[in-house]
Design a protein around this motif. Structure first.
Motif, PDB file in Angstrom:
ATOM      1  N   THR A  88      -1.664   4.721   6.628  1.00  0.00           N
ATOM      2  CA  THR A  88      -1.515   3.442   5.935  1.00  0.00           C
ATOM      3  C   THR A  88      -1.402   2.303   6.944  1.00  0.00           C
ATOM      4  N   SER A 146       0.961   4.979  -2.223  1.00  0.00           N
ATOM      5  CA  SER A 146       0.443   6.110  -1.447  1.00  0.00           C
ATOM      6  C   SER A 146       1.049   7.436  -1.918  1.00  0.00           C
ATOM      7  N   ASP A 147       0.655   8.500  -1.238  1.00  0.00           N
ATOM      8  CA  ASP A 147       1.189   9.827  -1.539  1.00  0.00           C
ATOM      9  C   ASP A 147       2.657   9.977  -1.134  1.00  0.00           C
ATOM     10  N   GLU A 193       0.433  10.322   6.514  1.00  0.00           N
ATOM     11  CA  GLU A 193       0.174   9.351   5.442  1.00  0.00           C
ATOM     12  C   GLU A 193       0.710   7.971   5.839  1.00  0.00           C
ATOM     13  N   ARG A 196       0.822  -1.216   0.000  1.00  0.00           N
ATOM     14  CA  ARG A 196       0.000   0.000   0.000  1.00  0.00           C
ATOM     15  C   ARG A 196       0.860   1.272   0.000  1.00  0.00           C
TER      16      ARG A 196
END
Length: 160
Positions: free
Chosen positions: A113, A50-51, A109, A46
């Protein structure tokens, strides 16, 4: 389960020694070596989407190395085998993360996650064990923030 990302306050950073490790029963509760490996695999699968993916290699072979290496660290702090420290001794995580431009947004972030993964993988686990793991991540991650809130990482600037 109460997995809260606490606010980052640069004037209220905990000392590394004050942050308790997760309850050592977490490792076995999540399924021991096999269960923990699934947790780590899912987290990194993931995170590379992600960002904050720019912090991590995108090549499958390289991310597999990170899963194995970092998985040993996360397993050890959670009550698993001491493979990380036996192989490397004490590693200063703060110093190791210094070259990366980590701001609060990146921390949020990363923790978000982890929260998603834990909520999926730890449904049947005593919430107190999961919360102890997340609380450690939340508090320890405050030590890794090394840029002001509005500072942008070099990689962020390259995208602009």
């Amino acid at each position: 389960m109460n997995l809260v990302i606490t606010p980052y306050d640069p004037n209220d950073i905990p000392n590394e020694e004050e942050i308790p490790l997760p309850d050592p029963r977490f490792y076995e509760a999540v399924g021991g070596e096999e269960g923990f490996r699934k947790l780590i695999d899912d987290f990194y699968d993931r995170i590379v989407e992600s960002d904050i993916a720019f912090f991590f290699p995108q090549e499958e072979e390289e991310i597999e190395k990170i899963k194995t290496h970092n998985g040993k660290y996360f397993a050890e702090i959670s009550g698993g085998p001491k493979r990380y420290s036996e192989a490397l001794g004490h590693v200063d995580q703060i110093k190791m993360h210094k070259p990366f431009s980590i701001n609060e947004k990146h921390r949020d972030e990363w923790l978000g996650t982890w929260r998603e993964v834990l909520e999926e993988h730890a449904k049947a686990i005593d919430p107190a064990l999961v919360e102890s793991y997340f609380r450690f991540l939340d508090q320890y991650s405050k030590l890794l923030v090394n840029r002001p809130r509005n500072a942008r990482a070099f990689e962020d600037l390259a995208k602009a």
